[in-house]
Design a protein around this motif. Structure first.
Motif, PDB file in Angstrom:
ATOM      1  N   MET A  33       0.837  -1.220   0.000  1.00  0.00           N
ATOM      2  CA  MET A  33       0.000   0.000   0.000  1.00  0.00           C
ATOM      3  C   MET A  33       0.868   1.264   0.000  1.00  0.00           C
ATOM      4  O   MET A  33       0.649   2.187  -0.763  1.00  0.00           O
ATOM      5  N   ASN A  34       1.874   1.225   0.916  1.00  0.00           N
ATOM      6  CA  ASN A  34       2.751   2.399   1.032  1.00  0.00           C
ATOM      7  C   ASN A  34       3.508   2.669  -0.260  1.00  0.00           C
ATOM      8  O   ASN A  34       3.738   3.824  -0.622  1.00  0.00           O
ATOM      9  N   GLU A  35       3.827   1.532  -0.932  1.00  0.00           N
ATOM     10  CA  GLU A  35       4.543   1.678  -2.208  1.00  0.00           C
ATOM     11  C   GLU A  35       3.667   2.401  -3.236  1.00  0.00           C
ATOM     12  O   GLU A  35       4.099   3.320  -3.924  1.00  0.00           O
ATOM     13  N   TRP A  36       2.400   1.959  -3.285  1.00  0.00           N
ATOM     14  CA  TRP A  36       1.450   2.590  -4.221  1.00  0.00           C
ATOM     15  C   TRP A  36       1.229   4.054  -3.859  1.00  0.00           C
ATOM     16  O   TRP A  36       1.115   4.920  -4.737  1.00  0.00           O
ATOM     17  N   LEU A  37       1.150   4.285  -2.541  1.00  0.00           N
ATOM     18  CA  LEU A  37       0.950   5.665  -2.073  1.00  0.00           C
ATOM     19  C   LEU A  37       2.108   6.549  -2.522  1.00  0.00           C
ATOM     20  O   LEU A  37       1.920   7.696  -2.952  1.00  0.00           O
ATOM     21  N   GLY A  38       3.292   5.976  -2.455  1.00  0.00           N
ATOM     22  CA  GLY A  38       4.482   6.720  -2.889  1.00  0.00           C
ATOM     23  C   GLY A  38       4.429   7.056  -4.372  1.00  0.00           C
ATOM     24  O   GLY A  38       4.718   8.191  -4.775  1.00  0.00           O
ATOM     25  N   ILE A  39       4.028   6.047  -5.164  1.00  0.00           N
ATOM     26  CA  ILE A  39       3.928   6.274  -6.620  1.00  0.00           C
ATOM     27  C   ILE A  39       2.892   7.360  -6.900  1.00  0.00           C
ATOM     28  O   ILE A  39       3.108   8.273  -7.697  1.00  0.00           O
ATOM     29  N   PHE A  40       1.751   7.249  -6.198  1.00  0.00           N
ATOM     30  CA  PHE A  40       0.682   8.222  -6.393  1.00  0.00           C
ATOM     31  C   PHE A  40       1.157   9.635  -6.036  1.00  0.00           C
ATOM     32  O   PHE A  40       0.920  10.594  -6.768  1.00  0.00           O
TER      33      PHE A  40
END
Lengths: 351, 476
Positions: A1-8
């Protein structure tokens, strides 16, 4: 999730800076465009206030004004050309055109147009062609005719504009052989032929005699520029196998006027043909006030709407004889009666 | 657990909203580039010389100008006088008094010496009963049809189309002010290309303008902020979207304020639909559908120059009512023609224009408003930090601002309006303010309009009209 949040997050930051850059670029573009517009506007106004009075005076024969224009800086010549040429679009007085052309010669505008004719930008070529046509430079007829084969459709259209303005009879064959050329704009073709009027007729008749396939085009042209000389061929086309050709033939006869043979063919067509042909035949009978014609038209007052309207108008055009028929029909309660009453009312308003 | 789910939901939603804004605004900028190419080409094609074509051909087509009028007493006489002074000679004016309850009919009778006349015409399209027909003793080209109120502009327009004798019909609003050479310009595509069936045009807003003898003689930005915002909106709608659509022959709407059509094409699709809320978009879409289904060559095009001027609502209630109605009209059209969306049979209309309208115009307000609500709630509950919140708002606002500035640029090149230094400053201010307040308001009205469309509520709405401001030219 945090990874996706970072990309976003990174995407949103990227989008933010992109949108900011885009907005600032657009803002800068609008400001620059406005400044350019203002500067160009000021320059145009200055040139106009300086040269328009000189042009008027030079066209009126003032030698001093002419010399002042000729000695104007060459950087002003393009603007000067348009100040000189644009009024020719609306003012086609031969004397005015000749005076303007002499002035254009003195300013060496033809060589400038010549240069533009070889430009790689289509709008410059089109502009040069229009200028040559408006100024009626008949030396350039061949060049303008050659431009009818330009790869750009708008340049070809400009060439037709120029030929219509030039009205050089030498260009007529080139225009007529292209009347059915769909690569040329339809309106411009019609305009060019209208400019020449009845001058087209002999050539069209000659071509129509040998080129049967394109008879519809020729019939349409003759319906606009034909004279009594075209009657014979229009009579032949009045019984053609194609309804469009018959319609155009009766359209032509309506414009030219009927003779005995034409009237006989028209009455026959009115009795048995398609609606558009019957409507045009009814129109062709205008001013042909014989008793068989009036009786036939009266019978068609309750025909299909396009035929009925034309029949009513034709009866009205026959004045006394036609109006008497209309009065007799006016008591009817159907469409024929209503049309008859309308025609009588319009006639009374005209009187 | 709950916090994690909420966080995920907020995240997913944020992604959707951000993507929507990015796609919508990038699409607008892309359309702007396409529109620029179209506009430049149009400017070079339609020169002053080209605009004289109509008076140089042997038989220019007769244009019937259909003017549906319902309670237009304030402006009708001035509007008709302006129509009578148009440069195009082959025209007739068919006014349809749609059961007005004010002085519309009386004003016309007095000004144009109307007399009851027998006028025969067939009625291929069914309309409410025609009470009487009038011709003018002073103006031979004027026909007035007095009919029962049909509760829609569509019914009145149909009555006018029935009575029209022209091969072309121009449908306008009674308060539309036409440019003197509007017909000369609009008729060119019909003269040049026999497949042309419709031509729309850019609209200017008369708000703030000075009008003399039915002509707009001085253009300035209005004082009213609602009118100012609508000027920007019109620029975006007409100069980005419709120009781009015209480029690919996918014009989905020819505005009801100015639409020139081939009469036989309109009759072929049965005229305006009386039950349509947005009768103009419905007619244009049906024309597209009809021609594409039959694989008939056709063209519906658009003139980026301002050929006519119309009045925009200046008060809250009128504007809100108009937006609700437009929204209901859009939803109705999308629903009626849902079979076209994504259907390759309808070419660019099915695969490009209608899907765009569905996603950007149809779903747009719902996504936008829910985006604002969800991000604000998420921010309030701490699921979103203030930095994210501002970034998201910034992205949507800045993209919107860029697209609007592109529309302003196109408007400058096409129309040369609002060009003074003061106007520039004001326009830039309007484009900024519009992004942070007015847009959100319009989106909210869009949501309400959607709910109305779903529940079958809402009526036509009433717009407060103002008489034209008149006075000497150039007086500000």
């Amino acid at each position: 999730m945090n990874e996706w949040l970072g990309i976003f997050e990174r995407t949103v930051v990227f989008l933010f800076w992109t949108s900011l850059a885009l907005a600032l670029v657009m803002f800068g573009t609008v400001v620059i465009e406005r400044l350019t517009y203002g500067i160009v506007g000021l320059r145009d106004a200055r040139l106009r206030s300086r040269y328009v009075p000189l042009i008027k005076a030079a066209l009126a024969g003032d030698e001093q004004a002419r010399l002042a224009l000729v000695s104007s800086p060459s950087s002003h010549h393009r603007a000067l050309a348009w100040l000189l040429i644009l009024p020719l679009i609306d003012n086609r007085e031969p004397e005015h055109i000749t005076k303007t052309r002499h002035l254009a010669d003195a300013l060496s505008l033809a060589p400038m147009a010549d240069r533009l004719l070889h430009s790689r930008w289509w709008w410059r070529r089109a502009r040069a062609l229009r200028a040559l046509g408006l100024l009626q430079y008949s030396d350039y007829t061949a060049v303008i005719v050659a431009a009818l084969d330009d790869p750009n459709p708008d340049v070809r259209a400009a060439a037709l504009d120029a030929l219509a303005d030039l009205k050089d009879p030498r260009s007529l064959p080139s225009i007529i052989v292209r009347v059915h050329d769909v690569s040329l704009y339809r309106g411009r073709r019609a305009q060019a032929l209208t400019a020449f009027g009845a001058l087209c007729e002999p050539l069209i008749l000659e071509l129509a005699a040998v080129d049967h396939d394109n008879r519809l085009t020729y019939a349409l042209v003759l319906s606009r520029c034909g004279t009594t000389r075209s009657r014979a061929i229009l009579h032949r086309w009045a019984t053609d196998e194609l309804a469009e050709v018959r319609t155009a033939a009766f359209d032509g006869l309506a414009r030219i006027g009927l003779d005995e043979d034409g009237a006989r063919l028209t009455l026959q067509a009115l009795n048995r043909d398609d609606v558009p042909v019957r409507a045009m035949a009814a129109q062709a009978l205008r001013h042909w006030g014989t008793s068989d014609a009036t009786a036939m038209l009266a019978r068609h007052l309750d025909d299909d709407w396009p035929v009925a309207v034309q029949a009513a108008h034709s009866l009205r055009s026959m004045q006394k004889t036609g109006l008497a028929v209309l009065e007799a029909q006016a008591t009817r309660t159907d469409l024929a009666g209503l049309l008859a009453r309308q025609m009588l009312w319009e006639e009374s308003m005209r009187c | 657990m709950l916090t994690s789910t909420a966080l995920t939901a907020v995240f997913v939603f944020s992604v959707i909203v951000t993507l929507y804004f990015a796609v919508a605004n990038v699409a607008q900028i892309f359309m702007g580039i396409t529109a620029t190419v179209f506009q430049q080409r149009h400017r070079r094609q339609y020169t002053h010389r080209a605009r004289t074509l109509a008076r140089r051909v042997a038989r220019p087509p007769l244009i019937s100008i259909v003017v549906p009028a319902y309670n237009e007493a304030l402006t009708i006489v001035e509007s008709l006088r302006a129509l009578m002074a148009l440069e195009y000679e082959q025209r007739e004016i068919v006014v349809v008094n749609d059961g007005s309850t004010d002085e519309t009919m009386a004003r016309m009778k007095e000004a144009f010496h109307l007399l009851p006349a027998p006028v025969a015409f067939v009625q291929p399209i069914a309309t409410e009963a025609v009470r009487g027909l009038y011709r003018s003793a002073s103006e031979p080209g004027l026909v007035v049809i007095d009919k029962d109120n049909g509760h829609s502009k569509a019914d009145a327009s149909n009555a006018g189309i029935n009575a029209a004798s022209g091969t072309l019909v121009l449908i306008i609003d009674a308060d539309t002010v036409l440019e003197p050479d509007a017909l000369n310009r609009a008729v060119i595509p019909f003269l040049e290309d026999p497949t042309t069936i419709g031509v729309g045009a850019n609209l200017g807003l008369t708000n703030g303008c000075r009008i003399q003898n039915g002509r707009v003689v001085h253009v300035t930005l209005p004082r009213n902020w609602f009118a100012r915002f609508q000027i920007i909106e019109y620029m975006r709608a007409f100069l980005l979207f419709r120009l781009a659509c015209a480029w690919v022959n996918g014009v989905p709407i020819v505005s009801g304020a100015f639409g020139l059509f081939r009469r036989d094409a309109v009759l072929a699709v049965g005229g305006y639909d009386r039950t349509a809320i947005g009768e103009d978009i419905d007619l244009t879409t049906r024309l597209q559908k009809y021609c594409r289904e039959r694989r008939e060559p056709f063209r519906i095009t658009f003139d980026p120059n301002i050929l006519c001027w119309t009045q925009a609502p200046e008060d809250w209630a009128s504007l809100r009512g108009q937006r609700w109605r437009w929204r209901r009209g859009l939803i109705q059209v999308l629903w009626r023609h849902r079979g076209m969306i994504g259907n390759p049979r309808y070419g660019i209309m099915g695969m490009g224009v209608l899907p765009y309208i569905f996603i950007i115009e149809g779903l747009g307000p719902l996504i936008e408003v829910s985006g604002y609500v969800v991000t604000t709630v998420a921010f309030a509950f701490g699921f979103l930090n203030w930095w994210h919140y501002l970034l998201l708002l910034g992205v949507s606002t800045l993209f919107g601002w860029a697209a609007t500035l592109l529309a302003v640029l196109l408007s400058d090149v096409s129309t040369g309006r609002y060009m003074s230094g003061r106007d520039l400053g004001l326009l830039v201010l309007i484009t900024i303010v519009e992004c942070v307040g007015y847009r959100q308001l319009v989106s909210w009205w869009g949501v309400v309009g959607t709910v109305q469309a779903m529940t079958g509520k809402g009526g036509w709405g009433v717009m407060k009209r103002r008489a034209f401001e008149s006075g000497p030219a150039g007086v500000g």
